[in-house]
Design a protein around this motif. Structure first.
Motif, PDB file in Angstrom:
ATOM      1  N   LEU A 197      37.818  40.387  32.969  1.00  0.00           N
ATOM      2  CA  LEU A 197      37.670  40.631  31.533  1.00  0.00           C
ATOM      3  C   LEU A 197      38.270  41.973  31.122  1.00  0.00           C
ATOM      4  N   VAL A 198      38.095  42.997  31.947  1.00  0.00           N
ATOM      5  CA  VAL A 198      38.700  44.304  31.646  1.00  0.00           C
ATOM      6  C   VAL A 198      40.215  44.174  31.618  1.00  0.00           C
ATOM      7  N   GLU A 199      40.770  43.452  32.567  1.00  0.00           N
ATOM      8  CA  GLU A 199      42.226  43.244  32.588  1.00  0.00           C
ATOM      9  C   GLU A 199      42.686  42.470  31.356  1.00  0.00           C
ATOM     10  N   ASP A 200      41.912  41.474  30.927  1.00  0.00           N
ATOM     11  CA  ASP A 200      42.265  40.706  29.729  1.00  0.00           C
ATOM     12  C   ASP A 200      42.241  41.592  28.483  1.00  0.00           C
ATOM     13  N   VAL A 201      41.173  42.395  28.346  1.00  0.00           N
ATOM     14  CA  VAL A 201      41.073  43.295  27.190  1.00  0.00           C
ATOM     15  C   VAL A 201      42.206  44.306  27.225  1.00  0.00           C
ATOM     16  N   LYS A 202      42.486  44.824  28.400  1.00  0.00           N
ATOM     17  CA  LYS A 202      43.579  45.802  28.541  1.00  0.00           C
ATOM     18  C   LYS A 202      44.919  45.199  28.113  1.00  0.00           C
ATOM     19  N   ALA A 203      45.143  43.941  28.483  1.00  0.00           N
ATOM     20  CA  ALA A 203      46.401  43.275  28.117  1.00  0.00           C
ATOM     21  C   ALA A 203      46.501  43.079  26.609  1.00  0.00           C
TER      22      ALA A 203
END
Length: 108
Positions: A98-104
């Motif tokens: 989820l952190v990677e998705d938000v970061k993207a």
């Protein structure tokens, strides 16, 4: 600090306390701090139709680790403890995703 999440700001950095020669693992405190840091970080994000569901899920998932860990500490049996710890362990990779998705999404 590299690791579970990249540094988005001081509030969102996970700290590990060192005490003389021993590494202190106060997981209850650390998981609570992670949940609070996630909420603080998510409040800084611009919400739209794409980010809102991701932010909602990230907050729910990040805070559930601490809640499940606290429940594990007050488990009624060894098997109950192991089950609740397993739930905590199961949630962790989801947070990273989820952190990677938000970061993207926010880097666009």
């Amino acid at each position: 600090m590299k690791g579970f999440v990249q540094k988005f700001g001081e509030e969102f950095t996970i700290y590990i306390k060192f005490s003389m020669n021993n590494l202190q693992y106060n997981l209850e405190e650390r998981t609570a701090k992670f949940g609070k840091s996630t909420i603080i970080f998510c409040r800084t994000l611009k919400q739209d139709n794409i980010t809102a569901p991701l932010v909602n899920q990230l907050i729910r998932s990040a805070t559930s680790i601490g809640a499940n860990y606290m429940e594990a500490n007050s488990a009624s049996s060894r098997k109950d403890f192991q089950n609740k710890i397993f739930i905590c362990k199961k949630r962790s990779p989801g947070n990273k995703t989820l952190v990677e998705d938000v970061k993207a999404v926010i880097s666009r």
